[in-house]
Design an enzyme around this catalytic site. Structure first.
Site, short mmCIF file in Angstrom:
data_model
loop_
_atom_site.label_atom_id
_atom_site.label_comp_id
_atom_site.label_asym_id
_atom_site.label_seq_id
_atom_site.Cartn_x
_atom_site.Cartn_y
_atom_site.Cartn_z
N TYR A 197 -44.77 -28.67 -83.10
CA TYR A 197 -43.36 -28.45 -82.77
C TYR A 197 -42.55 -29.75 -82.79
O TYR A 197 -41.54 -29.85 -82.09
CB TYR A 197 -43.26 -27.77 -81.40
CG TYR A 197 -43.57 -26.28 -81.43
CD1 TYR A 197 -42.86 -25.41 -82.26
CD2 TYR A 197 -44.55 -25.73 -80.61
CE1 TYR A 197 -43.12 -24.05 -82.28
CE2 TYR A 197 -44.82 -24.36 -80.63
CZ TYR A 197 -44.10 -23.53 -81.46
OH TYR A 197 -44.37 -22.18 -81.48
N HIS A 245 -45.55 -17.00 -84.22
CA HIS A 245 -44.96 -18.10 -84.99
C HIS A 245 -45.24 -17.88 -86.47
O HIS A 245 -46.33 -17.45 -86.84
CB HIS A 245 -45.58 -19.45 -84.58
CG HIS A 245 -45.23 -20.56 -85.54
ND1 HIS A 245 -44.06 -21.27 -85.45
CD2 HIS A 245 -45.87 -21.02 -86.66
CE1 HIS A 245 -44.00 -22.14 -86.47
NE2 HIS A 245 -45.08 -22.01 -87.21
N GLU A 282 -47.98 -27.50 -91.37
CA GLU A 282 -48.54 -26.76 -90.23
C GLU A 282 -49.97 -26.29 -90.49
O GLU A 282 -50.81 -26.32 -89.59
CB GLU A 282 -47.63 -25.57 -89.90
CG GLU A 282 -46.27 -26.00 -89.37
CD GLU A 282 -45.29 -24.84 -89.19
OE1 GLU A 282 -45.67 -23.68 -89.45
OE2 GLU A 282 -44.14 -25.12 -88.80
N LYS A 303 -49.17 -16.10 -80.54
CA LYS A 303 -49.03 -16.98 -79.39
C LYS A 303 -49.79 -16.42 -78.18
O LYS A 303 -50.22 -15.26 -78.20
CB LYS A 303 -47.53 -17.14 -79.08
CG LYS A 303 -46.74 -17.82 -80.20
CD LYS A 303 -45.27 -18.00 -79.80
CE LYS A 303 -44.47 -18.70 -80.88
NZ LYS A 303 -43.05 -18.92 -80.47
N ASN A 360 -42.17 -15.04 -77.39
CA ASN A 360 -41.79 -14.17 -78.51
C ASN A 360 -42.95 -13.89 -79.48
O ASN A 360 -42.75 -13.68 -80.66
CB ASN A 360 -40.54 -14.72 -79.23
CG ASN A 360 -40.77 -16.10 -79.81
OD1 ASN A 360 -41.87 -16.66 -79.71
ND2 ASN A 360 -39.75 -16.66 -80.44
#
Ligand code: IDP
Ligand code: MG
Length: 138
Positions: A49, A115, A126, A9, A112
């Protein structure tokens, strides 16, 4: 053999953790089958998402994931989906065990670092959101 989608990310890329994350997967015995850096579009983010649409953190999530460059990769190997998820650690870094990527490098659920797809079905959807067949090596 399974394939899973991993995203470093924007916070992970900004912190210079891309190499460390790739290295952990390679040392574990997983293969990198596709790799690219780009800035995610809002459209791609909403699709990626989609399961979180309507949740309180959705807008924040889309704006964060589109805020800077990310590194997307297809990670392949035996039980790759589960192996990557366990190496990532729990969603909230405060619950991620030390030794996991989030447990070692993150403090906040919204930032965080990484992914990873949560199932084989999610992985297929995805991966198709970010890679064409010809971009993935076997
Ligand atoms: P996962 O990334 O571990 O699969 P998900 O539940 O699928 O976790 O959530 C997707 C992402 O949404 C998380 O990685 C995190 O960045 C963000 N997120 C989840 N819950 C919250 C929250 O309560 N506040 C802010 N962001 C959240
Ligand atoms: Mg998830």
């Amino acid at each position: 053999m399974q394939q899973t989608l991993v995203l470093v990310k924007p916070d992970g890329v900004a912190k210079g953790l891309t190499g460390e994350i790739i290295s952990r997967f390679e040392k574990r015995g997983l293969k990198i089958s596709a790799l690219k850096m780009f800035k995610m579009s809002v459209e791609q983010a909403k699709s990626h998402y989609a399961e979180h649409q309507g949740k309180s953190f959705f807008d924040e999530l889309v704006s964060f994931i589109t805020s800077g460059p990310i590194v997307a990769m297809v990670v392949s190997g035996e039980n790759a989906v589960k192996a990557v998820r366990s190496m990532m650690g729990a969603t909230d870094p405060l619950n991620s065990a030390p030794g996991t990527i989030r447990g070692d490098y993150a403090l906040n659920v919204a930032n965080n670092i990484i992914h990873g797809s949560d199932s084989e079905n999610s992985a297929e959807r995805e991966i198709n959101n970010f890679f064409t067949k010809s971009e993935i090596v076997n």
